[in-house]
Scaffold this active site. Sequence first.
Site, PDB file in Angstrom:
ATOM      1  N   HIS A  42      -1.278  -0.718 -11.467  1.00 12.63           N
ATOM      2  CA  HIS A  42      -2.556  -0.281 -10.607  1.00 12.63           C
ATOM      3  C   HIS A  42      -3.811  -1.282 -10.701  1.00 12.63           C
ATOM      4  O   HIS A  42      -4.019  -1.608 -11.762  1.00 12.63           O
ATOM      5  CB  HIS A  42      -2.855   1.166 -10.681  1.00 12.63           C
ATOM      6  CG  HIS A  42      -3.398   1.903  -9.430  1.00 12.63           C
ATOM      7  ND1 HIS A  42      -4.864   1.656  -9.125  1.00 12.63           N
ATOM      8  CD2 HIS A  42      -2.857   2.576  -8.415  1.00 12.63           C
ATOM      9  CE1 HIS A  42      -4.990   2.274  -8.018  1.00 12.63           C
ATOM     10  NE2 HIS A  42      -3.918   2.770  -7.662  1.00 12.63           N
ATOM     11  N   HIS A  89       0.843  -1.175  -0.082  1.00 14.40           N
ATOM     12  CA  HIS A  89       0.004  -0.041   0.075  1.00 14.40           C
ATOM     13  C   HIS A  89       0.922   1.207   0.067  1.00 14.40           C
ATOM     14  O   HIS A  89       0.988   1.825  -1.094  1.00 14.40           O
ATOM     15  CB  HIS A  89      -1.037  -0.140   1.136  1.00 14.40           C
ATOM     16  CG  HIS A  89      -2.065   0.859   1.127  1.00 14.40           C
ATOM     17  ND1 HIS A  89      -2.389   1.565   0.199  1.00 14.40           N
ATOM     18  CD2 HIS A  89      -2.986   1.234   2.197  1.00 14.40           C
ATOM     19  CE1 HIS A  89      -3.350   2.474   0.525  1.00 14.40           C
ATOM     20  NE2 HIS A  89      -3.648   2.126   1.685  1.00 14.40           N
ATOM     21  N   ASP A 129       3.383   6.565  -7.365  1.00 17.49           N
ATOM     22  CA  ASP A 129       4.596   6.462  -6.697  1.00 17.49           C
ATOM     23  C   ASP A 129       5.742   6.366  -7.572  1.00 17.49           C
ATOM     24  O   ASP A 129       6.959   6.459  -7.192  1.00 17.49           O
ATOM     25  CB  ASP A 129       4.430   5.034  -6.073  1.00 17.49           C
ATOM     26  CG  ASP A 129       3.604   4.953  -4.816  1.00 17.49           C
ATOM     27  OD1 ASP A 129       3.355   5.912  -4.167  1.00 17.49           O
ATOM     28  OD2 ASP A 129       2.956   4.075  -4.791  1.00 17.49           O
TER      29      ASP A 129
HETATM   30  N1  CMC Z   1       5.945  -4.992 -13.003  1.00 18.67           N
HETATM   31  C1  CMC Z   1       5.689  -6.160 -13.592  1.00 18.67           C
HETATM   32  N2  CMC Z   1       4.568  -6.870 -13.782  1.00 18.67           N
HETATM   33  C2  CMC Z   1       3.552  -6.316 -13.362  1.00 18.67           C
HETATM   34  C3  CMC Z   1       3.495  -5.335 -12.762  1.00 18.67           C
HETATM   35  C4  CMC Z   1       4.881  -4.690 -12.327  1.00 18.67           C
HETATM   36  N3  CMC Z   1       4.569  -3.410 -11.836  1.00 18.67           N
HETATM   37  N4  CMC Z   1       2.021  -5.140 -12.251  1.00 18.67           N
HETATM   38  C5  CMC Z   1       1.459  -6.130 -12.464  1.00 18.67           C
HETATM   39  N5  CMC Z   1       2.218  -6.878 -13.636  1.00 18.67           N
HETATM   40  C6  CMC Z   1       1.748  -8.057 -14.337  1.00 18.67           C
HETATM   41  C7  CMC Z   1       1.526  -9.140 -13.474  1.00 18.67           C
HETATM   42  O1  CMC Z   1       2.696 -10.054 -13.095  1.00 18.67           O
HETATM   43  C8  CMC Z   1       0.518  -9.967 -14.091  1.00 18.67           C
HETATM   44  O2  CMC Z   1       1.245 -10.688 -15.259  1.00 18.67           O
HETATM   45  P1  CMC Z   1       0.595 -11.971 -15.745  1.00 18.67           P
HETATM   46  O3  CMC Z   1      -0.803 -11.626 -16.357  1.00 18.67           O
HETATM   47  O4  CMC Z   1       1.663 -12.481 -16.802  1.00 18.67           O
HETATM   48  O5  CMC Z   1       0.420 -12.901 -14.600  1.00 18.67           O
HETATM   49  C9  CMC Z   1      -0.049  -8.757 -14.898  1.00 18.67           C
HETATM   50  O6  CMC Z   1       0.660  -7.518 -14.845  1.00 18.67           O
HETATM   51  C10 CMC Z   1      -1.517  -8.082 -14.385  1.00 18.67           C
HETATM   52  O7  CMC Z   1      -1.011  -7.996 -12.866  1.00 18.67           O
HETATM   53  P2  CMC Z   1      -1.950  -8.143 -11.607  1.00 18.67           P
HETATM   54  O8  CMC Z   1      -1.020  -8.648 -10.704  1.00 18.67           O
HETATM   55  O9  CMC Z   1      -3.169  -8.927 -12.050  1.00 18.67           O
HETATM   56  O10 CMC Z   1      -2.371  -6.617 -11.158  1.00 18.67           O
HETATM   57  P3  CMC Z   1      -3.049  -6.226  -9.891  1.00 18.67           P
HETATM   58  O11 CMC Z   1      -4.045  -5.357 -10.388  1.00 18.67           O
HETATM   59  O12 CMC Z   1      -3.374  -7.571  -9.183  1.00 18.67           O
HETATM   60  O13 CMC Z   1      -1.839  -5.511  -9.232  1.00 18.67           O
HETATM   61  C11 CMC Z   1      -0.423  -3.702  -8.274  1.00 18.67           C
HETATM   62  C12 CMC Z   1      -1.731  -4.064  -8.984  1.00 18.67           C
HETATM   63  C13 CMC Z   1      -0.262  -2.099  -8.034  1.00 18.67           C
HETATM   64  C14 CMC Z   1      -0.316  -4.458  -7.014  1.00 18.67           C
HETATM   65  C15 CMC Z   1       0.761  -4.257  -9.240  1.00 18.67           C
HETATM   66  O14 CMC Z   1       0.498  -3.468 -10.553  1.00 18.67           O
HETATM   67  C16 CMC Z   1       2.078  -3.854  -8.496  1.00 18.67           C
HETATM   68  O15 CMC Z   1       2.644  -4.902  -7.993  1.00 18.67           O
HETATM   69  N6  CMC Z   1       2.698  -2.954  -8.984  1.00 18.67           N
HETATM   70  C17 CMC Z   1       4.044  -2.547  -8.470  1.00 18.67           C
HETATM   71  C18 CMC Z   1       3.736  -1.774  -7.098  1.00 18.67           C
HETATM   72  C19 CMC Z   1       3.458  -0.557  -7.207  1.00 18.67           C
HETATM   73  O16 CMC Z   1       3.737   0.477  -7.785  1.00 18.67           O
HETATM   74  N7  CMC Z   1       2.108  -0.316  -6.195  1.00 18.67           N
HETATM   75  C20 CMC Z   1       1.629   1.149  -6.118  1.00 18.67           C
HETATM   76  C21 CMC Z   1       0.244   1.190  -6.429  1.00 18.67           C
HETATM   77  S1  CMC Z   1      -0.135   2.887  -6.490  1.00 18.67           S
HETATM   78  C22 CMC Z   1      -0.248   3.373  -4.856  1.00 18.67           C
HETATM   79  C23 CMC Z   1      -1.728   3.327  -4.372  1.00 18.67           C
HETATM   80  O17 CMC Z   1      -2.562   3.961  -4.684  1.00 18.67           O
HETATM   81  O18 CMC Z   1      -1.923   2.684  -3.211  1.00 18.67           O
END
Ligand code: CMC
Length: 500
Positions: free
Chosen positions: A339, A300, A395
């Site tokens: 995101h 988060h 971020d």
């Molecule tokens: N780098 C590489 N691959 C990624 C990333 C990333 N940052 N984010 C998502 N993916 C890939 C993920 O591995 C998946 O690939 P595949 O389809 O091959 O399995 C695909 O993209 C879909 O991702 P997801 O995990 O289903 O996406 P999610 O909506 O569950 O996760 C997230 C969202 C923010 C947790 C994730 O994008 C992430 O871990 N980002 C990096 C951490 C980050 O920057 N977080 C800050 C969020 S903004 C602050 C706030 O508002 O709180």
Amino acid sequence: MGRPVQQAQDSNFLTVIDERTGEKFRIPIVDNAIDAGAFKKMKAKRAPGEREENETEGGLRVVDTGYSNTAVISSRITYIDGENGVLRYRGYPIEQLAAKSNFLETAYLLIYGDLPSKPQFALFENEVMHHTFVHNDLDKLVSAFRYDSHPMSILTSCFAALGSFAPEANPSLQGQTLYTNAAKGDKAALAAMDKQIYRLLGKSITLAAMAYRIRQGRHFNVPKPGLDYTETFLYLLDHLGEEEYKPNPVIAKALDVLFILHADHEMNCSAASVLQVGSSLVDPYSAVAAGCAALYGPLHGGANEAVIRMLLDIGSPENVPAYIEKVKTKEKVLSGFGHRIYRTSDPRSFIIRKTAEEVFAVTGRNPLLETALTLHDIALKDEYFVKRRLYPNVDFFSGLIYQSLGFPTDYYPVLFAVPRVVGWLAHWRQLMLNPKGVKIWRPRQLYVGEGVRDYVELEGRKEVDPTPANAPTEVPHLFSKRAFLAEYKAKRNEQKPSKL
Ligand code: CMC
């Protein structure tokens, strides 16, 4: 201005046929949503051999681990359109607020629903700034933390402790309707609620600054009159006894904009935590402490810090392609990208990018910026990121600004938590003012554990299943060689350490 009312239409229903019974259910669709409670009416007889714990006769349950498609509240505060990169506070686009408003005015807007008139803002600002002073005993509390304590541990503890200084604000002591009576028009309840809001907003900058200074062994500053909210925060952080100290205006403005961008983000993990805890009608200090604890988590509030660690790990622009390859093979994550809601660029990222340039104009360019820009440009063109719709989030650049401003990396979540207190309180106030009253948030679970079984006496038990997590783990204890070699009689059931 009221919310547009959706006209009842014959087609605004979801028809469900329960094939177990052949029964047909017509569920109204209101605001493009259905009531999960409607499924509880879909009852069936337990199938032969079916577990009684399924409670089939009690009605169908709805599963949504991680709340990915469950609305837990109706809110009028913040709207996000993740497909089109839109963020609005009370209807106002974030871009306009960042350009024209200031943090306290935006706080007013989020909490009370409209932009304030001049006298309304003066009252609000005066109250918040009046409450930037904290009880002297908080000095002792913060001083009791170890020099290397994480500032979010300190801040979370301080929010919880604040409640102990305000017994008159505690529904456990004063009666559970202390705040909820405001929904019935009780002016005293409304005033009690607003007083705690002023206190929490005012004190959050002072406590955050104390969490910063304790680790440097510096005395705590006292708010100085004549400075605005963000300037006061910078003063509390940095003043070392100089005469007529005034924070740099570019830095104060940049921090103010960052505070506006972080003030709320609808039903995120920490806001939901505040409401979950607040729904028990506990005092707002405890609810805000719960939100702060949720924000502390690396999924988060910790991503801005992860971006800086990632950029340091990459080292320089020429190493970016190799890092991108590692991201594609899932060896690494591209922090600051992606995101859950935004499937295009996070609108806050453009404003932050501009703010970063303004800050670098006074602090000097952050040496990590070239690496960040190279990473940013390559990722935006790369098939892997384009296909998955991964774009920069809030971020990606904020950590670079915080680093240029000289904040230690573990302090970045505090710079997120301080403005987010506004969002937490806006949601808490909205909950207390619900005309239908506050219903305690009590989610359901699907019980998939053991069925009923009889207690077995110790002598009759079989050796426990050795699968990890099914029995307590043996953990090493930190004993010095001196203690290990010492002779003593073991207390109660404790055994002498068997290994170093
Ligand atoms: N780098 C590489 N691959 C990624 C990333 C990333 N940052 N984010 C998502 N993916 C890939 C993920 O591995 C998946 O690939 P595949 O389809 O091959 O399995 C695909 O993209 C879909 O991702 P997801 O995990 O289903 O996406 P999610 O909506 O569950 O996760 C997230 C969202 C923010 C947790 C994730 O994008 C992430 O871990 N980002 C990096 C951490 C980050 O920057 N977080 C800050 C969020 S903004 C602050 C706030 O508002 O709180």
